[in-house]
Write a protein that holds these residues in place. Structure first.
Motif, PDB file in Angstrom:
ATOM      1  N   LYS A  45      12.033  38.572  18.920  1.00 53.88           N
ATOM      2  CA  LYS A  45      11.048  37.857  19.727  1.00 53.88           C
ATOM      3  C   LYS A  45      10.943  36.401  19.284  1.00 53.88           C
ATOM      4  N   TYR A  46      10.963  36.161  17.992  1.00 54.84           N
ATOM      5  CA  TYR A  46      10.871  34.780  17.506  1.00 54.84           C
ATOM      6  C   TYR A  46      12.097  33.975  17.933  1.00 54.84           C
ATOM      7  N   LEU A 187      18.446  33.187  11.252  1.00 59.65           N
ATOM      8  CA  LEU A 187      17.386  34.203  11.343  1.00 59.65           C
ATOM      9  C   LEU A 187      17.977  35.594  11.498  1.00 59.65           C
ATOM     10  N   GLN A 188      19.048  35.719  12.267  1.00 57.37           N
ATOM     11  CA  GLN A 188      19.689  37.024  12.447  1.00 57.37           C
ATOM     12  C   GLN A 188      20.329  37.514  11.151  1.00 57.37           C
ATOM     13  N   LYS A 189      20.900  36.597  10.379  1.00 59.92           N
ATOM     14  CA  LYS A 189      21.566  36.985   9.135  1.00 59.92           C
ATOM     15  C   LYS A 189      20.567  37.355   8.048  1.00 59.92           C
ATOM     16  N   ASN A 190      19.497  36.553   7.913  1.00 61.45           N
ATOM     17  CA  ASN A 190      18.550  36.752   6.808  1.00 61.45           C
ATOM     18  C   ASN A 190      17.371  37.634   7.170  1.00 61.45           C
ATOM     19  N   ILE A 193      11.786  34.634   8.576  1.00 58.04           N
ATOM     20  CA  ILE A 193      11.433  33.314   9.085  1.00 58.04           C
ATOM     21  C   ILE A 193      11.353  32.294   7.954  1.00 58.04           C
ATOM     22  N   GLN A 194      10.978  32.737   6.773  1.00 56.27           N
ATOM     23  CA  GLN A 194      10.843  31.814   5.641  1.00 56.27           C
ATOM     24  C   GLN A 194      12.172  31.158   5.273  1.00 56.27           C
ATOM     25  N   GLN A 195      13.285  31.845   5.554  1.00 57.77           N
ATOM     26  CA  GLN A 195      14.603  31.315   5.213  1.00 57.77           C
ATOM     27  C   GLN A 195      15.041  30.186   6.148  1.00 57.77           C
TER      28      GLN A 195
END
Length: 225
Positions: A45-46, A187-190, A193-195
């Motif tokens: 969603k993000y 975002l997909q790999k980690n 959101i913080q990354q």
């Protein structure tokens, strides 16, 4: 005083035909209903909210320059300050994207007790919005004296922004491309959101560079004075 007059005018123009508000409302509704209706997780969603924020800012800013080319001719002649005009456009984009980013994130139901996650999530949305505004500003000539160049430029940058980190043949020049897809891939790999914080910094820097280029590209053009 000149910046204040122009900024007020741009903000009024930004909201005048409801395009911005309509797209913003659609994104907010998606953020509220994606989990219960579509069964989409927070990360997916993000990612979609990031894309929505980019296109919200891009289309709204393009619409602003379209209206500006038809309504602000005499106001700009009266103010007669290119630098005040350029600064007011940047401030307008910053104000609107900060407002949009906070609103979209708050109503996305991703808010948590992790303050760092919330701050990074909001800043990332704001940075993506600034990237969309910067691209629209760089190619605002489509509404003035070079319509074909502006339209082609917008389409090329959208393509590069969405595919820069996906198509392997672009890996060698990835640092030159709008880092929108890099946010999504990161975002997909980690899965966190913080990354996104380092990538968000790259997006902000890229947007500022585009604004700087546009300011000096249009400095000597009478169409923008």
């Amino acid at each position: 005083m000149k910046v204040k007059i122009l900024l007020k005018n741009y903000l009024q123009m930004f909201f005048q035909n409801y395009l911005y508000l309509t797209i913003l409302f659609t994104i907010i509704v998606f953020g509220l209903t994606a989990d219960p209706l579509l069964q989409i997780g927070s990360i997916k969603k993000y990612n979609l909210l990031v894309l929505g924020m980019f296109f919200l800012s891009l289309f709204s800013t393009m619409n602003l320059y379209y209206n500006d080319s038809r309504q602000n001719k005499y106001l700009k002649q009266k103010v007669n300050s290119y630098w005040a005009d350029a600064l007011s456009q940047f401030l307008m984009a910053l104000i609107v994207n900060v407002f949009s980013g906070i609103l979209v994130f708050v109503f996305s139901l991703i808010l948590s007790q992790n303050l760092l996650l919330d701050v990074v999530g909001i800043i990332t949305l704001i940075s993506v919005g600034m990237l969309g505004s910067a691209i629209a500003t760089l190619f605002k000539t489509q509404w003035y004296n070079h319509p074909s160049l502006g339209q082609v430029g917008i389409l090329v940058f959208i393509y590069l922004a969405l595919s820069g980190s996906v198509i392997s043949m672009l890996d060698y020049v990835e640092w030159l491309l709008p880092p929108l897809s890099k946010i999504i891939v990161t975002l997909q790999k980690n899965g966190s959101i913080q990354q996104l914080l380092p990538v968000t910094g790259q997006v902000i820097l890229y947007a500022l560079v585009l604004y700087g280029i546009s300011v000096f590209c249009y400095k000597n053009s009478k169409k923008f004075k």
